[in-house]
Scaffold this motif. Structure first.
Motif, short mmCIF file in Angstrom:
data_model
loop_
_atom_site.label_atom_id
_atom_site.label_comp_id
_atom_site.label_asym_id
_atom_site.label_seq_id
_atom_site.Cartn_x
_atom_site.Cartn_y
_atom_site.Cartn_z
N SER A 1 0.82 -1.21 0.00
CA SER A 1 0.00 0.00 0.00
C SER A 1 0.85 1.26 0.00
O SER A 1 0.61 2.20 -0.77
N GLY A 2 1.87 1.28 0.87
CA GLY A 2 2.73 2.46 0.93
C GLY A 2 3.46 2.72 -0.37
O GLY A 2 3.58 3.86 -0.84
N ILE A 3 3.94 1.65 -1.01
CA ILE A 3 4.66 1.77 -2.27
C ILE A 3 3.78 2.37 -3.37
O ILE A 3 4.21 3.21 -4.15
N LEU A 4 2.52 1.95 -3.44
CA LEU A 4 1.63 2.40 -4.51
C LEU A 4 0.96 3.73 -4.21
O LEU A 4 0.78 4.56 -5.11
N MET A 5 0.56 3.94 -2.95
CA MET A 5 -0.20 5.14 -2.61
C MET A 5 0.67 6.38 -2.50
O MET A 5 0.21 7.49 -2.82
N ASN A 6 1.91 6.24 -2.06
CA ASN A 6 2.75 7.42 -1.87
C ASN A 6 2.97 8.23 -3.15
O ASN A 6 2.78 9.45 -3.16
N PRO A 7 3.38 7.61 -4.26
CA PRO A 7 3.54 8.42 -5.48
C PRO A 7 2.23 9.00 -5.98
O PRO A 7 2.22 10.13 -6.51
N LEU A 8 1.13 8.25 -5.84
CA LEU A 8 -0.16 8.78 -6.27
C LEU A 8 -0.55 9.99 -5.42
O LEU A 8 -0.96 11.04 -5.95
N CYS A 9 -0.41 9.88 -4.11
CA CYS A 9 -0.74 11.00 -3.22
C CYS A 9 0.17 12.20 -3.49
O CYS A 9 -0.29 13.35 -3.50
N ASP A 10 1.45 11.93 -3.71
CA ASP A 10 2.39 13.02 -3.98
C ASP A 10 2.01 13.77 -5.25
O ASP A 10 2.09 15.01 -5.31
N TYR A 11 1.58 13.02 -6.28
CA TYR A 11 1.16 13.64 -7.54
C TYR A 11 -0.05 14.55 -7.33
O TYR A 11 -0.08 15.70 -7.78
N VAL A 12 -1.06 14.06 -6.62
CA VAL A 12 -2.27 14.84 -6.38
C VAL A 12 -1.98 16.03 -5.46
O VAL A 12 -2.48 17.14 -5.68
N LEU A 13 -1.16 15.81 -4.44
CA LEU A 13 -0.80 16.90 -3.53
C LEU A 13 -0.10 18.04 -4.27
O LEU A 13 -0.39 19.22 -4.03
N SER A 14 0.80 17.71 -5.17
CA SER A 14 1.58 18.74 -5.86
C SER A 14 0.74 19.55 -6.85
O SER A 14 1.09 20.68 -7.18
N ARG A 15 -0.40 18.99 -7.28
CA ARG A 15 -1.23 19.67 -8.28
C ARG A 15 -2.51 20.27 -7.70
O ARG A 15 -2.93 21.35 -8.12
N TRP A 16 -3.12 19.59 -6.76
CA TRP A 16 -4.42 20.06 -6.26
C TRP A 16 -4.45 20.28 -4.76
O TRP A 16 -5.47 20.71 -4.22
N GLY A 17 -3.39 19.97 -4.05
CA GLY A 17 -3.31 20.32 -2.65
C GLY A 17 -3.82 19.25 -1.70
O GLY A 17 -4.31 18.19 -2.09
N TYR A 18 -3.72 19.59 -0.43
CA TYR A 18 -4.00 18.64 0.65
C TYR A 18 -5.43 18.13 0.64
O TYR A 18 -5.68 16.92 0.71
N ARG A 19 -6.39 19.04 0.54
CA ARG A 19 -7.80 18.65 0.71
C ARG A 19 -8.22 17.64 -0.35
O ARG A 19 -8.83 16.60 -0.05
#
Length: 393
Positions: free
Chosen positions: A148-166
């Motif tokens: 889970s950590g391996i797959l979710m971290n890059p996905l979350c990082d991508y969304v965080l960098s473009r659309w933010g925390y919320r």
């Protein structure tokens, strides 16, 4: 009268493993933390608090899950815990900028409590379906947490960098909520199922599961074995909790480039997953104590070595520490069921994890008091004490 068909236990194992993917939720905070710190104007300590809380309260959720299993059943318990977890994550996503404490309440407290509640069932129930392969089954279900950590971290990082925390936290909530629906396929074995599973065979320790004493949590906590098992598990925690958040920054301080340090973090993450899958399976073949002795010795040497190592050796040693931790979190559910039976596995494992949770919360303060190098040495000593205590298990 037509005999009722036994459920496919491999479908149950697959469903439990898929749902367990969501319980890698603490590992996504490593990418959320800097964004939350900046967006809410928090200190490093305050923005790290949700992670500390979700780890620390997890054991309490495990105990509640085990209690609820015998009141409402495993499937309903998984849904209840999943609803609390996803509700907490939604609350964290909606936290106003003047109320950052809602992130700690939602992601940390409610997320950790609900996650622990469901997780206890997702590890306990598959073990009941595979009485002679509990190590392998534990490795598969808990290994999904590492993936889970391996797959979710890059996905979350991508969304965080473009659309933010919320947006990123809402995305996580939706993904987890959908995956939790896999609980529809998780069910406990009935008495007839258990009889069929044990018929003509013996469990790992030489007796059928039904012939073993099934310890309640109160009975378990009055035994010497409980004190030894819970202490040994807790003593493995400092090495990983101290090393994990510092892997990249410390690697660069020890002479690695940014790309080499990132490669080291990836190698350590893969080692963690390998430990979760492989070591419980090996324990089915070689015996629990033999594998535990091996990994506690490896942990003692590795974390003390991390206090001074640099370059490639640093990557090898942090990977060894993560391999050990993956093995510990996958092996101890099986150790608990070996000693105390599977009937009350959920609540019993939660009680064993009490020390684990307390040590997880206290370890960051050790860094402040003792500094990095001495903290690693003390973590090695703790692991060495755990190795010694295995003699009495």
């Amino acid at each position: 009268m037509r005999q009722k068909r036994q459920p496919n236990r491999y479908v149950i194992l697959a469903a439990a493993s898929i749902v367990n993917f969501v319980h890698g939720n603490p590992y996504i905070w490593t990418v959320f933390q800097p964004y939350v710190q900046e967006e809410y104007g928090l200190s490093l300590a305050a923005s790290s608090q949700p992670f500390t809380i979700i780890i620390g309260i997890f054991a309490a959720g495990n105990m509640l899950g085990g209690f609820l299993q015998h009141k409402i059943g495993a499937r309903a318990t998984i849904f209840f815990g999943s609803a609390v977890m996803c509700g907490g994550f939604f609350l964290a996503a909606m936290a106003p900028h003047n109320m950052p404490w809602l992130i700690s309440l939602g992601y940390g407290a409610l997320g950790g409590f609900g996650s622990g509640c469901a997780f206890s069932m997702l590890t306990a129930v598959p073990q009941e379906w595979f009485p002679r392969q509990r190590g392998m089954v534990s490795g598969i279900t808990i290994g999904m947490v590492g993936i889970s950590g391996i797959l979710m971290n890059p996905l979350c990082d991508y969304v965080l960098s473009r659309w933010g925390y919320r947006t990123a936290m809402l995305m996580v909530t939706v993904i987890y909520a959908v995956l939790c629906l896999g609980a529809f396929w998780v069910r406990e074995p009935s008495a007839s199922d258990q009889a069929a599973l044990s018929q003509g065979s013996s469990a790992l320790q030489g007796d059928s599961e039904s012939s073993k004493k099934q310890f309640t949590v109160g009975e378990m906590m009055r035994t010497r074995s409980y004190l030894i098992i819970s202490t040994i598990m807790a003593l493995a925690v400092p090495a990983y909790v101290l090393v994990n958040p510092l892997m990249k920054s410390l690697g660069m301080a020890r002479g690695l480039t940014n790309s080499q340090a990132l490669a080291g973090v990836m190698a350590a993450s893969i080692a963690n997953i390998v430990g979760r899958f492989a070591l419980p399976w090996l324990s089915d073949l070689a015996g629990r104590k033999k594998i535990l002795r091996m990994i506690y010795l490896l942990c003692t040497v590795s974390v003390i070595g991390v206090s001074a190592a640099g370059g490639l050796l640093f990557i090898v040693l942090i990977s060894a520490v993560c391999l050990v931790y993956g093995g510990v979190v996958s092996l101890f559910p099986v150790v608990v069921s070996d000693h105390f039976g599977t009937k009350y596995q959920g609540i019993n494992y939660g009680a064993v994890m009490i020390g684990y949770g307390l040590i997880s919360i206290l370890c960051p303060y050790l860094l402040d008091i003792a500094g990095i190098e001495l903290s690693f040495i003390l973590a090695g000593v703790a692991s060495g004490v755990g190795l010694f205590l295995l003699k009495f298990l």
